[in-house]
Design a protein around this motif. Structure first.
Motif, short mmCIF file in Angstrom:
data_model
loop_
_atom_site.label_atom_id
_atom_site.label_comp_id
_atom_site.label_asym_id
_atom_site.label_seq_id
_atom_site.Cartn_x
_atom_site.Cartn_y
_atom_site.Cartn_z
N GLU A 237 -0.73 -3.51 -13.37
CA GLU A 237 -1.22 -2.29 -12.75
C GLU A 237 -2.60 -2.53 -12.12
O GLU A 237 -2.87 -2.06 -11.01
N GLU A 238 -3.44 -3.27 -12.84
CA GLU A 238 -4.78 -3.56 -12.32
C GLU A 238 -4.70 -4.46 -11.09
O GLU A 238 -5.43 -4.25 -10.10
N LYS B 6 5.80 0.93 -5.01
CA LYS B 6 4.97 0.38 -6.07
C LYS B 6 5.78 -0.38 -7.11
O LYS B 6 5.42 -1.50 -7.50
N ASN C 200 -6.54 -2.06 -2.78
CA ASN C 200 -7.80 -1.67 -2.16
C ASN C 200 -8.44 -2.82 -1.37
O ASN C 200 -9.29 -2.57 -0.51
N LYS D 78 0.80 -1.21 0.00
CA LYS D 78 0.00 0.00 0.00
C LYS D 78 0.85 1.28 0.00
O LYS D 78 0.31 2.39 -0.04
N TYR E 180 -2.21 -4.65 -8.97
CA TYR E 180 -1.69 -3.81 -7.90
C TYR E 180 -2.78 -2.90 -7.34
O TYR E 180 -2.96 -2.78 -6.11
N ARG E 181 -3.54 -2.27 -8.22
CA ARG E 181 -4.60 -1.36 -7.78
C ARG E 181 -5.69 -2.09 -7.02
O ARG E 181 -6.10 -1.69 -5.93
N TYR E 182 -6.16 -3.19 -7.62
CA TYR E 182 -7.29 -3.92 -7.06
C TYR E 182 -6.98 -4.45 -5.67
O TYR E 182 -7.74 -4.25 -4.72
#
Length: 296
Positions: A270-271, A247, A278, A242, A273-275
């Motif tokens: 990237e998706e 990153k 969260n 986080k 990592y983002r998902y």
């Protein structure tokens, strides 16, 4: 009364401050399921050297499913297992003495992809949705999701078994079903192909003990220091995921773990990592409400 034992052993202090000689480190084996975004944080934590930092020689043991991992845990082959709340409950009902010591994911990390003509959850009425198998977390997720939109499982929607998410996605692409439940990065792949992410369960706010760290009581009683150091490393690993400053190194290790090309599959990484940034718990308590929901 369900004899589920839960320990909220979240450790607030992460610093260990001691350099550990490799030969003196206790070996800890954690059983996890096959490589997927949901399990990638264990690998990232290991690659960042956080287990060693906290005095643990870690071995990540991959199993084809959480149930197999629990069998290895009960046999004493591993010290911790990553398990779905349902599997942990069922094991305790059969006489196991499993404690839930942390909750890495306390919601459903799934999305329901649908055919282009299905634009809203209400449009799923009368449609076929494919899951992995009956009784699985994907089955529970679909049932909870459609009920939230006033649809009755097995009456207003048809729920079919279809195996792993690659098989489920293939069934959706072939037109054999109207919708499929998947995890990242397949949600991104599906949207690129024109399918709709009709429900993102990670944003539903529904508590669910999807990925818990479990151990048997005897091991916890005999090795409290090792348990705490293992949890310190896991918590610091989630914090690293986080941390925006980390990153690039996190994504690089996720690429290795999922065997994705950092350049060709940049959008998928990237998706992921983002998902999961969260979705992974900020404070990984074993959530009581999630376990209670699982028991219903």
């Amino acid at each position: 009364m369900i004899g589920l034992m839960m320990v909220c052993m979240f450790v607030a202090i992460l610093s260990s401050g001691t350099a550990w000689a490799q030969k003196s480190l206790p070996t800890v084996r954690i059983g996890i399921e096959a490589p997927a975004g949901t399990n990638s944080h264990y690998y990232v934590t290991k690659q960042l050297g956080l287990f060693q930092k906290h005095g643990i020689n870690i071995e990540l043991i991959s199993f084809p499913g959480g149930t197999v991992g629990l069998q290895a845990l009960l046999a004493g082959d591993i010290q911790f297992a990553s398990a779905d709340g349902t599997a942990g409950l069922q094991a305790n009902l059969r006489g196991a003495n499993i404690y839930f010591v942390a909750g890495m994911i306390n919601t459903f990390p799934f999305s329901i992809l649908s055919k282009p003509e299905i634009r809203a959850p209400a449009d799923l009425r009368g449609k076929k949705i494919v899951i992995s198998r009956y009784g699985s977390s994907s089955d529970t997720a679909v049932r909870v999701a459609v009920e939230k939109y006033d649809l009755k499982p097995d009456k207003d929607v048809i729920i079919l078994q279809g195996g792993g998410q690659s098989e489920r996605f293939a069934a959706l692409r072939a037109g054999a079903v109207d919708a499929a439940i998947v995890s990242p990065p397949l949600n991104l792949t599906g949207k690129r192909l024109g399918f709709n992410e009709v429900i993102d369960l990670s944003q539903s706010g529904i508590p669910y003990a999807h990925q818990q760290i479990v151990a048997v009581k005897d091991y916890l009683d005999r090795n409290p220091d090792t348990v705490l150091r293992t949890l310190r490393a896991l918590i610091e690993g989630l914090a690293a995921w986080k941390d925006p400053a980390k990153k690039s190194v996190v994504i690089a290790n996720v690429a290795k773990y999922l065997r994705l090309d950092p350049e060709k599959n940049k959008d998928q990484l990237e998706e992921t990592y983002r998902y999961y940034g969260n979705t992974f718990s900020i404070k990984p308590y074993a959530m009581a409400e999630g376990l209670e929901f699982t028991a219903q």
